[in-house]
Motif scaffolding. Sequence first.
Motif, mmCIF file in Angstrom:
data_model
loop_
_atom_site.group_PDB
_atom_site.id
_atom_site.type_symbol
_atom_site.label_atom_id
_atom_site.label_comp_id
_atom_site.label_asym_id
_atom_site.label_seq_id
_atom_site.Cartn_x
_atom_site.Cartn_y
_atom_site.Cartn_z
ATOM 1 N N SER A 1 0.822 -1.205 0.000
ATOM 2 C CA SER A 1 0.000 0.000 0.000
ATOM 3 C C SER A 1 0.863 1.266 0.000
ATOM 4 O O SER A 1 1.893 1.327 0.668
ATOM 5 C CB SER A 1 -0.874 -0.034 1.254
ATOM 6 O OG SER A 1 -1.539 1.178 1.417
ATOM 7 N N LYS B 1 -3.737 2.317 -1.649
ATOM 8 C CA LYS B 1 -3.381 3.289 -0.616
ATOM 9 C C LYS B 1 -4.373 3.197 0.550
ATOM 10 O O LYS B 1 -5.565 2.991 0.337
ATOM 11 C CB LYS B 1 -3.416 4.691 -1.245
ATOM 12 C CG LYS B 1 -3.143 5.809 -0.288
ATOM 13 C CD LYS B 1 -1.711 5.778 0.189
ATOM 14 C CE LYS B 1 -1.466 6.781 1.305
ATOM 15 N NZ LYS B 1 -0.151 6.543 1.930
ATOM 16 N N THR B 2 -3.905 3.353 1.764
ATOM 17 C CA THR B 2 -4.766 3.250 2.950
ATOM 18 C C THR B 2 -5.746 4.419 3.049
ATOM 19 O O THR B 2 -5.332 5.590 3.044
ATOM 20 C CB THR B 2 -3.897 3.224 4.224
ATOM 21 O OG1 THR B 2 -3.049 2.081 4.173
ATOM 22 C CG2 THR B 2 -4.762 3.156 5.477
ATOM 23 N N ASP C 1 -4.345 -1.405 8.227
ATOM 24 C CA ASP C 1 -2.986 -0.882 8.419
ATOM 25 C C ASP C 1 -2.774 -0.361 9.840
ATOM 26 O O ASP C 1 -3.583 0.421 10.352
ATOM 27 C CB ASP C 1 -2.776 0.255 7.402
ATOM 28 C CG ASP C 1 -1.441 0.953 7.595
ATOM 29 O OD1 ASP C 1 -0.477 0.289 8.019
ATOM 30 O OD2 ASP C 1 -1.365 2.161 7.318
ATOM 31 N N LYS D 1 -1.749 -5.456 8.769
ATOM 32 C CA LYS D 1 -0.361 -5.067 8.529
ATOM 33 C C LYS D 1 0.194 -4.517 9.832
ATOM 34 O O LYS D 1 -0.215 -3.443 10.281
ATOM 35 C CB LYS D 1 -0.314 -4.024 7.425
ATOM 36 C CG LYS D 1 1.086 -3.639 7.012
ATOM 37 C CD LYS D 1 1.015 -2.840 5.743
ATOM 38 C CE LYS D 1 2.360 -2.539 5.164
ATOM 39 N NZ LYS D 1 2.225 -1.813 3.884
ATOM 40 N N ARG E 1 7.258 -0.160 8.172
ATOM 41 C CA ARG E 1 8.563 0.495 8.331
ATOM 42 C C ARG E 1 8.874 0.889 9.774
ATOM 43 O O ARG E 1 8.009 0.946 10.625
ATOM 44 C CB ARG E 1 8.617 1.731 7.436
ATOM 45 C CG ARG E 1 8.337 1.361 5.976
ATOM 46 C CD ARG E 1 8.842 2.363 4.999
ATOM 47 N NE ARG E 1 8.256 3.665 5.121
ATOM 48 C CZ ARG E 1 8.784 4.751 4.562
ATOM 49 N NH1 ARG E 1 9.904 4.663 3.863
ATOM 50 N NH2 ARG E 1 8.193 5.914 4.682
ATOM 51 N N THR F 1 7.027 -7.864 4.118
ATOM 52 C CA THR F 1 7.307 -6.538 3.552
ATOM 53 C C THR F 1 8.526 -5.952 4.257
ATOM 54 O O THR F 1 8.754 -6.228 5.438
ATOM 55 C CB THR F 1 6.085 -5.599 3.673
ATOM 56 O OG1 THR F 1 6.300 -4.427 2.864
ATOM 57 C CG2 THR F 1 5.806 -5.170 5.109
ATOM 58 N N ASN G 1 12.180 -3.731 2.670
ATOM 59 C CA ASN G 1 13.495 -3.726 2.016
ATOM 60 C C ASN G 1 13.701 -4.905 1.062
ATOM 61 O O ASN G 1 14.812 -5.411 0.939
ATOM 62 C CB ASN G 1 14.605 -3.708 3.076
ATOM 63 C CG ASN G 1 15.975 -3.468 2.462
ATOM 64 O OD1 ASN G 1 16.114 -2.675 1.533
ATOM 65 N ND2 ASN G 1 16.984 -4.173 2.938
ATOM 66 N N HIS H 1 7.484 -1.740 -1.831
ATOM 67 C CA HIS H 1 7.134 -0.369 -2.192
ATOM 68 C C HIS H 1 8.380 0.372 -2.708
ATOM 69 O O HIS H 1 8.431 0.796 -3.850
ATOM 70 C CB HIS H 1 6.511 0.362 -1.001
ATOM 71 C CG HIS H 1 5.997 1.702 -1.366
ATOM 72 N ND1 HIS H 1 4.693 1.937 -1.707
ATOM 73 C CD2 HIS H 1 6.630 2.884 -1.498
ATOM 74 C CE1 HIS H 1 4.549 3.212 -2.035
ATOM 75 N NE2 HIS H 1 5.702 3.799 -1.900
ATOM 76 N N THR H 2 9.390 0.471 -1.863
ATOM 77 C CA THR H 2 10.550 1.296 -2.206
ATOM 78 C C THR H 2 11.213 0.861 -3.519
ATOM 79 O O THR H 2 11.616 1.702 -4.322
ATOM 80 C CB THR H 2 11.574 1.240 -1.051
ATOM 81 O OG1 THR H 2 10.935 1.716 0.134
ATOM 82 C CG2 THR H 2 12.798 2.079 -1.343
HETATM 83 C C1 LIG Z 1 5.830 6.792 0.622
HETATM 84 C C2 LIG Z 1 5.254 5.592 1.303
HETATM 85 C C3 LIG Z 1 3.889 5.547 1.602
HETATM 86 C C4 LIG Z 1 3.339 4.426 2.236
HETATM 87 N N1 LIG Z 1 2.011 4.404 2.516
HETATM 88 C C5 LIG Z 1 1.458 3.311 3.122
HETATM 89 C C6 LIG Z 1 0.064 3.246 3.404
HETATM 90 O O1 LIG Z 1 -0.697 4.173 3.123
HETATM 91 N N2 LIG Z 1 -0.408 2.136 3.997
HETATM 92 C C7 LIG Z 1 0.377 1.067 4.315
HETATM 93 O O2 LIG Z 1 -0.125 0.059 4.827
HETATM 94 N N3 LIG Z 1 1.716 1.085 4.045
HETATM 95 C C8 LIG Z 1 2.263 2.187 3.466
HETATM 96 N N4 LIG Z 1 3.608 2.191 3.176
HETATM 97 C C9 LIG Z 1 4.440 1.028 3.533
HETATM 98 C C10 LIG Z 1 4.736 0.141 2.318
HETATM 99 O O3 LIG Z 1 3.563 -0.427 1.775
HETATM 100 C C11 LIG Z 1 5.720 -0.993 2.669
HETATM 101 O O4 LIG Z 1 5.069 -1.961 3.462
HETATM 102 C C12 LIG Z 1 6.951 -0.514 3.410
HETATM 103 O O5 LIG Z 1 7.460 0.666 2.818
HETATM 104 C C13 LIG Z 1 8.056 -1.576 3.452
HETATM 105 O O6 LIG Z 1 8.390 -2.014 2.178
HETATM 106 P P1 LIG Z 1 9.617 -1.389 1.311
HETATM 107 O O7 LIG Z 1 10.848 -1.487 2.144
HETATM 108 O O8 LIG Z 1 9.648 -2.255 0.081
HETATM 109 O O9 LIG Z 1 9.248 0.022 0.997
HETATM 110 C C14 LIG Z 1 4.168 3.320 2.565
HETATM 111 C C15 LIG Z 1 5.538 3.372 2.258
HETATM 112 C C16 LIG Z 1 6.082 4.487 1.644
HETATM 113 C C17 LIG Z 1 7.545 4.491 1.339
#
Ligand SMILES: Cc1cc2nc3c(=O)[nH]c(=O)nc-3n(C[C@H](O)[C@H](O)[C@H](O)COP(=O)(O)O)c2cc1C
Length: 379
Positions: free
Chosen positions: A54, A78-79, A185, A224, A253, A292, A294, A315-316
């Motif tokens: 998300s 998106k949440t 979330d 989550k 995160r 989820t 990194n 996501h990243t």
């Molecule tokens: C800019 C940004 C916005 C995010 N928004 C949400 C969100 O709205 N809801 C949610 O559950 N996770 C959100 N996340 C978390 C990501 O979905 C993901 O679980 C988290 O960043 C770890 O994965 P990654 O290391 O691949 O980024 C967001 C992450 C980023 C970087």
Amino acid sequence: MRNSDFPVSLANDFERFKRELPRDFPAHVRDVYRINLAARYLDEPLPHPIGKGSGQLSLNVGQLETDAEAGLAFAVLKTVIAQDAAGAQSMAAWAIHESKMNVERRGDSWTVTWKGRGWDRSFDDYLALVRASWDFTASGALLAVPSVKYHLPRLGEPFRDEEYAFTTRALAHAWGQSPLLLEKDFSPTLAGDRLSDEKAQILRWLREVPQRIRAQANVRLAMKLMNARFDDDFQQEMMHAASGADTLVVFNRLFDVERGVAYGGSELSTRNLRVLDRPSGRPAVRPSLSGTGNIHSGRLIVEYAIRGCSSVQLHTFFQLPLEEYPATEGSRTQRVLHALIFDPRDGLIAVMLERERANTLHRRNGELHFLDLCAPRVN
Ligand SMILES: Cc1cc2nc3c(=O)[nH]c(=O)nc-3n(C[C@H](O)[C@H](O)[C@H](O)COP(=O)(O)O)c2cc1C
């Protein structure tokens, strides 16, 4: 095919798919390598384990179209911040608008710094996106599921059931079929909030939220979990408390209290994998897990899988500067999938073959199976 042929065909596929990744790459992988990438998220079968977590990359239909065309397995929208029938949101502080995102290096990895939080458009707009998501899901093009942040009370305060009722029922109505597939979330910014100062308060949320949601509609629920600002023991306690969910997404995160921002990178995957690695750190069968944090290589997908995750959400890695991907053409989603699956050293195929050679993964009926990586441990 002899084992020694694999690296050659893999190197060739890696090269030629830099220009164009076939949409049905799981069928190709099965034909050529005899590797079955089938995976699961929220008990739904997936062609492979890779989905989008998300965030800002699942805000509109155009993004879902690109993901479907590329052959992504699933996307979490998106949440949205829950509301009652009058539009009141107890978690309104999370519905703030902020467009600027910075992709930065963090150690040998990447993180996205962003001060925004949840969905900042109208709830009706979100419902329209959920209806479109159902169409993608029903046609088999892409499993796309909504995500909500609901009211979370202080200890001793009641839950605001009107928010749970209005939001859950509206989403269930917009989703074409029962059960509604839904992610709840518990975000890193929540971990940084004073609301999360008390362990007992967090554990109560995790225990009670599933029943609050399920009282409103037939829901298959993923929760989550945040990385709370406590130790690994507590992180594990959170998983146990959340056992009323069907799936746990582990873990969102980390929160940098000084800078007031959430962050990822290798610190995040180290912590997540360490918690999941504990002998009783994860459930034997249910809830199922989706990893989820990194994930930027097939090797990291396997690290999460051998700790029980039957799918992963990134996501990243979807946000890196284009020159960081080995592919030279195609959408970002295609370039991500290309690197994660076909990289001859750290891609999912290479690492599964490596485990076969090390005798830690075995063929069944001639095939290696991704889901065999995450078979429950016997403790
Ligand atoms: C800019 C940004 C916005 C995010 N928004 C949400 C969100 O709205 N809801 C949610 O559950 N996770 C959100 N996340 C978390 C990501 O979905 C993901 O679980 C988290 O960043 C770890 O994965 P990654 O290391 O691949 O980024 C967001 C992450 C980023 C970087």
